[in-house]
Design a protein around this motif. Structure first.
Motif: not given
Length: 694
Positions: A364-370
């Motif tokens: 769940p790394r916040k920056r990976v998806f965007p």
């Protein structure tokens, strides 16, 4: 709260997107809209992707759905390259795009087709990830978006509907036997309507079987039984098509394809390299996400090992297919003309799955998806920017398929006196003419007569001598039967046609009109649509003219009537034979139209009659009626002669003269020739391939 490193610009829109991500169907409806935005946003004036889709698939679907050849089922397609077998070219009536063009205006049909294409590709990849691989929602959305972004129209529906096929089939595995068997039969039938028996089905069915074996681990007697039913009910729709290909392939240009790879260890290594290169062309960013995720998991894929295994299978199968075909050599038979590397069309799905898995492994790394979504979607801005010059070069739907100039040519069609057109391929492609119901001497053709391939190589031989790279381009693939020319800028006032092409051969092929965006020069050409040379126009006037064309169809076209054209059917008094094909084609390249009118040129071994000392003194064609599968000609002559019809020779055309069968021979190397004599009246040609059912 994200760090102040610039990623907040992506983080906050993501928070706003969370409610949207819970509605997968809506996400992928928007993704599909974004991918084909330039093709839908302007309605009937929108951009049409050129290439195989815009030049071949869409115009031919419009042609077939227009019932241009009259009622009934027709097996011969006279519109392409002086005639080809329709089924061997996989031009089938129940194709979804053909059905859409019957129900909707052409522009709405192709837009609906494209939206469905990308939506199905993305949404059902997403469903596979969520329902079966148990990925989190964001990795699943990423995988589905990747599949939609990298799926090209070239592969057709068979490849993009593979996720839908896998998802539905897995649901059937969990149903009762009766429902499972009936569902598999229906699923196979529906899948076959949009899938090609050659381009997709052999590869998607193989890949699907490997999917259930390696990824899902569901191999069982039940799966084998349902999968057998699925495939069995996919085949019947294509039986005629496969039969046609089996019989026609040895007669076509593809039968002379030379293997690109050697059957050796070096050839094997080159094949594997080509597989990796194709992967890099198709889905490098998505594969990178998968590799980063795998590295983050210390190269321990865990429960996703099967996904990586099928990805490697796709890469290996893509490379090994052509190598295996080269090892078959002559024993490959009709398979010589089949591309064995078609697994590459499944790369988008294989790469999308490992991309989603890689994101799942990253946690769940916040920056990976965007960031990953930006890597997918933002490059589309570049590809959309590239469509602007294409839009300016070729035009949108209305410009291409609602041209008042080409419509005027189409209104001249006459079944009693048919003609063909040729297109000079500077900012124009020959396939566009098919949407108007016109017959062409050129086009984008998958399978056509090997004889006509040689004929066309003589038509364009002068330009090939000037631009040698075209020899390999045309000779290696041969599907683009074009009047090639690299550039027109050396001839601003007009391209001298005879310096590049052999007009007598086009005249023999019944090419009455030449359509061009650039002025051409030849003594036999009569200009029907005078235009101011584009290079002399003021830029403002040029832009205004282009805008007007987008709204009302192409009008800036140079249409030339070829005054030296020969009719579709004509009588010839003399015959000249040659001992071999080399001598025949050498003579064909040097002959004038007058030569063709005086003598039929033929290879000695193919001449069906003995010599005659005196030909007819008076002879004429009384009338003719030219249809798709039937051509009727009435003749009157007082001695022996040859009736020539400039349709491509094919052994399945039969001829009856006054009710009695008579052999057709290859006149001028590629067209129909029939020996006729005094007393002959009614000549009827009919196309009767063995796979004709009615």
């Amino acid at each position: 709260m994200p760090a102040g490193d610039g990623t907040g610009i992506l983080y906050y829109p993501l928070i706003l997107m969370d409610p949207l991500l819970r509605r997968g169907w809506l996400v992928f409806l928007l993704v599909a809209l974004w991918i084909c935005l330039e093709s839908v946003i302007l309605g009937p004036f929108s951009y049409v992707p050129v290439g195989e889709f815009g030049e071949q698939i869409l115009p031919l679907s419009m042609l077939v759905s227009s019932d241009a050849f009259g009622p009934g089922v027709h097996y011969w397609l006279p519109s392409l390259a002086c005639g080809v077998d329709r089924l061997a070219n996989t031009i089938t009536h129940p194709h979804p795009l053909t059905l859409l063009t019957r129900a909707l205006p052409g522009w709405a049909a192709f837009q609906a087709y494209m939206m469905l294409f990308y939506f199905v590709a993305g949404y059902f990849t997403y469903r596979i990830c969520v329902d079966f691989l148990k990925l989190s929602r964001r990795p699943a959305v990423f995988a589905g978006t990747a599949m939609a972004c990298y799926s090209g129209l070239t592969g057709g529906l068979g490849n993009v509907t593979l996720p839908l096929l896998l998802w539905c089939f897995e649901k059937l595995l969990d149903a009762g036997w009766t429902r499972g068997l009936l569902g598999a039969a229906l699923l196979g039938f529906l899948y076959s309507l949009g899938a090609s028996a050659v381009v997709s089905m052999p590869f998607t069915f193989t890949w699907g079987f490997v999917w259930f074996a390696l990824v899902r681990g569901r191999m069982s007697g039940r799966l084998l039984a349902l999968y057998a039913v699925l495939m069995a009910f996919s085949v019947p729709v294509h039986l005629q098509e496969l039969w046609a290909m089996l019989l026609q392939a040895p007669l076509t240009q593809r039968s002379q394809w030379v293997p690109e790879l050697a059957c050796s260890a070096g050839g094997l290594l080159k094949a594997l390299y080509q597989g990796l290169r194709l992967l890099a062309e198709f889905a490098t960013p998505v594969t990178a996400v998968g590799l980063v995720g795998l590295a983050a998991a210390r190269f321990k894929p865990g429960r996703f090992g099967g996904v990586w295994a099928i990805f490697l299978f796709t890469v290996l199968a893509t490379g090994l297919g052509p190598w295996f075909k080269s090892c078959l050599g002559e024993s490959a038979g009709v398979l010589k003309g089949v591309h064995f590397h078609r697994f590459f069309l499944i790369f988008p799905l294989a790469a999308a799955l490992i991309g989603g898995v890689g994101m799942e492994l990253l946690g769940p790394r916040k920056r990976v998806f965007p960031l990953a979504m930006a890597v997918l979607l933002l490059p589309l801005l570049y590809s959309k920017a590239k469509t602007v010059p294409d839009y300016f070069k070729y035009g949108g739907y209305t410009a291409l398929f609602k041209s008042p100039v080409i419509e005027d040519i189409a209104r001249r069609k006459d079944a009693a006196a048919p003609f063909r057109v040729a297109t000079f391929t500077h900012r124009l492609l020959p396939g566009f003419a098919h949407a108007y119901g016109l017959e062409t001497v050129d086009g984008y053709v998958n399978l056509y007569s090997r004889r006509y391939f040689t004929y066309w190589s003589k038509v364009i031989e002068p330009v090939i001598e000037r631009e040698p790279y075209l020899k390999e381009y045309f000779g290696k693939w041969g599907s683009q039967v074009y009047l090639y020319l690299h550039s027109v800028y050396d001839w601003p006032d007009g391209v001298r046609f005879a310096d590049h092409y052999r007009l007598p051969l086009l005249s023999l092929a019944n090419a009455r009109f030449i359509i061009s965006r650039h002025p051409l020069e030849d003594p036999a050409f009569k200009l029907l649509t005078p235009q101011e040379p584009w290079y002399k126009m003021h830029p403002k006037k040029l832009i205004k003219m282009r805008v007007k064309e987008e709204l009302s169809g192409k009008s800036y076209l140079f249409v030339y009537e070829n005054t030296s054209v020969l009719p579709r059917a004509f009588l010839v008094p003399g015959v000249r034979s040659y001992p071999d094909s080399a001598g025949l084609w050498s003579a064909m390249a040097k002959a004038s139209v007058k030569d063709f009118e005086r003598e039929v040129l033929v290879e000695a071994s193919e001449w069906p009659a003995g010599p005659w000392t005196k030909s007819y003194a008076k002879g004429r064609i009384v009338r003719g009626l030219h249809g798709a599968d039937r051509v009727a000609v009435s003749v009157e002559l007082d001695g022996p002669g040859v009736l020539v019809v400039s349709n491509n020779f094919n052994p399945y055309w039969r001829c009856r003269v006054d009710g009695k069968e008579r052999p057709v021979f290859p006149a001028y190397g590629t067209f129909w020739g029939l020996v006729v004599g005094k007393g002959d009246r009614e000549v009827v040609f009919s196309y009767e391939p063995p796979y004709r059912l009615f």
